[in-house]
Design an enzyme around this catalytic site. Structure first.
Site, PDB file in Angstrom:
ATOM      1  N   GLY A  52       0.821  -1.203   0.000  1.00 21.30           N
ATOM      2  CA  GLY A  52       0.000   0.000   0.000  1.00 21.30           C
ATOM      3  C   GLY A  52       0.853   1.249   0.000  1.00 21.30           C
ATOM      4  O   GLY A  52       2.055   1.190   0.264  1.00 21.30           O
ATOM      5  N   PRO A  53       0.237   2.400  -0.275  1.00 24.46           N
ATOM      6  CA  PRO A  53       0.983   3.649  -0.437  1.00 24.46           C
ATOM      7  C   PRO A  53       1.229   4.439   0.844  1.00 24.46           C
ATOM      8  O   PRO A  53       1.815   5.511   0.804  1.00 24.46           O
ATOM      9  CB  PRO A  53       0.080   4.444  -1.381  1.00 24.46           C
ATOM     10  CG  PRO A  53      -1.305   3.990  -1.010  1.00 24.46           C
ATOM     11  CD  PRO A  53      -1.162   2.534  -0.649  1.00 24.46           C
ATOM     12  N   CYS A  54       0.786   3.930   1.990  1.00 21.68           N
ATOM     13  CA  CYS A  54       0.897   4.706   3.228  1.00 21.68           C
ATOM     14  C   CYS A  54       1.824   4.008   4.216  1.00 21.68           C
ATOM     15  O   CYS A  54       2.485   3.035   3.887  1.00 21.68           O
ATOM     16  CB  CYS A  54      -0.494   4.896   3.834  1.00 21.68           C
ATOM     17  SG  CYS A  54      -1.307   3.342   4.280  1.00 21.68           S
ATOM     18  N   CYS A  80       5.272  -5.894   1.740  1.00 27.59           N
ATOM     19  CA  CYS A  80       5.671  -4.485   1.699  1.00 27.59           C
ATOM     20  C   CYS A  80       5.048  -3.734   2.886  1.00 27.59           C
ATOM     21  O   CYS A  80       5.504  -3.894   4.006  1.00 27.59           O
ATOM     22  CB  CYS A  80       5.333  -3.869   0.346  1.00 27.59           C
ATOM     23  SG  CYS A  80       6.212  -2.316   0.048  1.00 27.59           S
ATOM     24  N   GLN A  84       5.818  -4.246   6.921  1.00 30.80           N
ATOM     25  CA  GLN A  84       6.146  -3.179   7.873  1.00 30.80           C
ATOM     26  C   GLN A  84       5.164  -3.187   9.037  1.00 30.80           C
ATOM     27  O   GLN A  84       5.554  -3.019  10.195  1.00 30.80           O
ATOM     28  CB  GLN A  84       6.115  -1.822   7.160  1.00 30.80           C
ATOM     29  CG  GLN A  84       7.166  -1.674   6.084  1.00 30.80           C
ATOM     30  CD  GLN A  84       6.816  -0.602   5.066  1.00 30.80           C
ATOM     31  OE1 GLN A  84       5.882   0.175   5.251  1.00 30.80           O
ATOM     32  NE2 GLN A  84       7.572  -0.568   3.978  1.00 30.80           N
ATOM     33  N   SER A 130       9.768   3.026   0.574  1.00 35.05           N
ATOM     34  CA  SER A 130      10.584   4.092   1.150  1.00 35.05           C
ATOM     35  C   SER A 130      10.698   3.932   2.665  1.00 35.05           C
ATOM     36  O   SER A 130      11.389   4.706   3.316  1.00 35.05           O
ATOM     37  CB  SER A 130       9.997   5.468   0.811  1.00 35.05           C
ATOM     38  OG  SER A 130       8.670   5.558   1.276  1.00 35.05           O
ATOM     39  N   LEU A 131      10.030   2.922   3.222  1.00 36.17           N
ATOM     40  CA  LEU A 131      10.076   2.639   4.656  1.00 36.17           C
ATOM     41  C   LEU A 131      10.614   1.229   4.876  1.00 36.17           C
ATOM     42  O   LEU A 131      10.503   0.378   4.000  1.00 36.17           O
ATOM     43  CB  LEU A 131       8.672   2.731   5.266  1.00 36.17           C
ATOM     44  CG  LEU A 131       7.933   4.057   5.119  1.00 36.17           C
ATOM     45  CD1 LEU A 131       6.502   3.921   5.625  1.00 36.17           C
ATOM     46  CD2 LEU A 131       8.658   5.170   5.846  1.00 36.17           C
ATOM     47  N   HIS A 169       8.410  -7.497  -3.296  1.00 35.88           N
ATOM     48  CA  HIS A 169       7.152  -7.879  -3.940  1.00 35.88           C
ATOM     49  C   HIS A 169       7.272  -9.223  -4.646  1.00 35.88           C
ATOM     50  O   HIS A 169       7.690  -9.284  -5.798  1.00 35.88           O
ATOM     51  CB  HIS A 169       6.730  -6.804  -4.945  1.00 35.88           C
ATOM     52  CG  HIS A 169       6.242  -5.560  -4.300  1.00 35.88           C
ATOM     53  ND1 HIS A 169       4.908  -5.261  -4.190  1.00 35.88           N
ATOM     54  CD2 HIS A 169       6.912  -4.541  -3.707  1.00 35.88           C
ATOM     55  CE1 HIS A 169       4.773  -4.104  -3.560  1.00 35.88           C
ATOM     56  NE2 HIS A 169       5.975  -3.651  -3.257  1.00 35.88           N
ATOM     57  N   GLU A 171       4.953 -10.842  -5.872  1.00 37.99           N
ATOM     58  CA  GLU A 171       3.962 -10.851  -6.946  1.00 37.99           C
ATOM     59  C   GLU A 171       4.394 -10.043  -8.172  1.00 37.99           C
ATOM     60  O   GLU A 171       3.672  -9.974  -9.163  1.00 37.99           O
ATOM     61  CB  GLU A 171       2.609 -10.349  -6.419  1.00 37.99           C
ATOM     62  CG  GLU A 171       2.500  -8.859  -6.232  1.00 37.99           C
ATOM     63  CD  GLU A 171       3.224  -8.266  -5.033  1.00 37.99           C
ATOM     64  OE1 GLU A 171       3.027  -7.068  -4.790  1.00 37.99           O
ATOM     65  OE2 GLU A 171       3.980  -8.979  -4.332  1.00 37.99           O
TER      66      GLU A 171
END
Length: 196
Positions: A52-54, A80, A84, A130-131, A169, A171
Site C-alpha cells: 500500500g501507499p501509506c 511491503c 512493515q 521508502s520505509l 514484492h 507478486e
C-alpha cells in the site's frame, strides 16, 4: 478461505492472481471496509496484508488485525506495507529507508526459513518502498529471515506464530520464486487445517 486485506495498492490483484493460481479461495476486502471483529468472524484460514501507499498507522484495520490474528494463531503474511505493519504491534519501529526503492531489482540473502524455505540464496526480488522495519528495534519474538547485501530487513517471521512478512514484492514479474514464496505461506495454512 484466505482473507486478503487490500491497502489500496495496484499490486493487490497481482497477489490475488498468484494466490488464485495456487488454488487459494480468496475474500478481498479494503482495509477500511470492515472491522477487526468482522474480519475474524469470517474465520479465515489465513490473512494476507497487501502492499500500500501509506505507512502502517494509516493502513485501516491492519495493525489491530495483526494483534487479533496473533491471539488466535491465524497464519498471516504481509507484503511491503503489510510486512512493515507486522513489525509495529510486536514493538518494532518503521523508519525511512536509507534510499527509496521504486522498481529496483535486488538480491535477497536468506537462510531458507519461513516463507523463503527451499529457495536459492541469493535470489532476485523487486523492491518498491521508502520505509523499512528498523533492525535495531526488532523485538526478540521476530527473526530476520531475509535481508539485502547491506543488511536491510527484507523478510521476517515470528518465532512462535505463523506470521511472516516480506518487504519486497513476490507478486512482481521481475521477482524470482514469487509463486513458491506464496505457496510456502499457503502451506502454513494447510498444515493448521490438517492439525485441526
Amino acid at each position: 478461505m484466505l482473507l486478503l486485506i487490500d491497502n489500496y495498492d495496484s499490486f493487490t490483484y497481482n497477489l490475488v492472481h498468484y494466490l488464485g493460481e495456487l488454488g487459494a479461495e480468496l475474500d478481498v476486502r479494503r482495509n477500511d471496509s470492515l472491522t477487526v471483529e468482522e474480519a475474524m468472524a469470517l474465520r479465515p484460514e489465513g490473512i494476507v496484508l497487501s502492499p500500500g501507499p501509506c505507512d502502517p498507522d494509516k493502513a485501516g484495520i491492519c495493525l489491530p488485525l495483526i494483534d487479533a490474528a496473533a491471539k488466535a494463531a491465524v497464519p498471516l503474511m504481509g507484503v511491503c506495507l503489510g510486512h512493515q505493519a507486522i513489525g509495529q504491534p510486536f514493538g518494532g519501529t518503521v523508519v525511512r529507508a536509507p534510499v527509496p526503492m521504486h522498481g529496483k531489482v535486488d538480491r535477497m540473502f536468506h537462510q531458507g526459513r519461513g516463507v523463503l524455505k527451499d529457495l536459492p540464496s541469493p535470489f532476485r526480488a523487486t523492491r518498491y518502498h521508502s520505509l523499512i522495519v528498523e533492525r535495531a528495534t526488532l523485538p526478540a519474538c521476530l527473526e530476520v529471515t531475509g535481508e539485502t547485501e547491506d543488511g536491510l530487513i527484507m523478510a521476517l517471521s515470528h518465532r512462535e506464530l505463523p506470521i511472516h512478512g516480506v518487504q519486497f514484492h513476490p507478486e512482481s514479474i521481475e521477482s524470482e520464486h514469487g509463486h513458491k514464496i506464496l505457496e510456502n505461506f499457503l502451506n502454513t495454512t494447510r498444515r493448521l487445517e490438517t492439525a485441526a
